[in-house]
Scaffold this active site. Structure first.
Site, short mmCIF file in Angstrom:
data_model
loop_
_atom_site.label_atom_id
_atom_site.label_comp_id
_atom_site.label_asym_id
_atom_site.label_seq_id
_atom_site.Cartn_x
_atom_site.Cartn_y
_atom_site.Cartn_z
CB CYS A 156 -0.91 0.04 1.22
SG CYS A 156 -1.85 1.57 1.28
CB CYS B 199 -1.92 4.47 4.54
SG CYS B 199 -3.39 3.98 3.63
CB SER B 200 -0.43 0.37 6.52
OG SER B 200 -1.43 0.93 7.34
CB CYS B 201 -4.81 -0.66 2.32
SG CYS B 201 -5.43 1.01 2.55
FE FE Z 1 -3.37 1.98 2.92
#
Ligand code: FE
Length: 213
Positions: free
Chosen positions: A112, A115-117
């Site tokens: 991602c 962000c951090s999906c």
């Molecule tokens: Fe994300």
């Protein structure tokens, strides 16, 4: 930090504990307020934590193992992963889930960049490196180099595809089924399927236990 006049209940005791970090204190204070205002109950929160703790890479491994042994399920998983995992009573919260399959000629890896999906429902909490700026920035420009640092050396002919996850769209990699696993049960196969192999930074384990190279 300023002091509140609240009753000295359990929550304010947590919030005043000098051993806790700022964020832990803030979380405890928010939790106490939400309970006090009747927006949630302690039971809701406990249930939610239990659900989060029940999510581990074993859930994703079960899905991949089924795809390895059941060609019809594999077809449905590749066509519509969200609907296919729902057959196993796995509910994905993101609007879309896409399963991408590694083959002899194609290697997929997920990131991602924003962000951090992450497919938390299938893989549990994401590893620290997945959230790191370094991984997010570098895997899109030098996937091969990053994979090499994970110990995964790909042949020149293999095409590497990088999938950028979003809140709307999560991905899971179906690693290649290792050779010599034809006799194995679905449950035995699931034990070979690691978190990293479903992110695409590693291969599935070989039956002997060591990583295939
Ligand atoms: Fe994300």
């Amino acid at each position: 930090m300023h002091n509140h006049d609240h009753d000295a209940d359990a929550h304010s005791l947590i919030a005043e504990d000098p051993e806790l970090s700022f964020y832990a204190k803030r979380a405890a204070a928010i939790e106490a307020l939400l309970i006090e205002k009747g927006m949630v109950t302690a039971d809701n929160i406990r249930r939610r934590i239990e659900i989060m703790d029940s999510r581990t890479p074993a859930v994703g491994a079960q899905v991949v193992a089924k795809a390895w042994v059941d060609p019809d399920f594999r077809t449905r998983l590749l066509a519509n992963a969200k609907a296919a995992v729902a057959e196993l009573d796995i509910e994905v919260e993101s609007p879309n889930l896409v399963a991408v399959e590694n083959t002899v000629g194609i290697h997929n890896v997920i990131v991602c960049t924003l962000c951090s999906c992450y497919p938390t429902v299938l893989l549990g909490a994401s590893p620290g490196w997945y959230k790191s700026l370094e991984y997010r920035a570098r895997v899109v420009v030098d996937a091969r180099g990053v994979l090499r640092e994970f110990g995964l050396e790909l042949d020149e002919e293999v095409q590497v595809r990088v999938y950028d996850s979003t809140a709307e769209m999560r991905y899971i990699v179906i690693p290649q089924r290792p050779d010599g696993t034809e006799h194995m049960s679905e449950e035995e196969l699931a034990a070979l399927i690691t978190r990293d192999s479903m992110i695409g930074v590693a291969r599935a384990r070989t039956p002997a236990g060591e990583m295939e190279s």
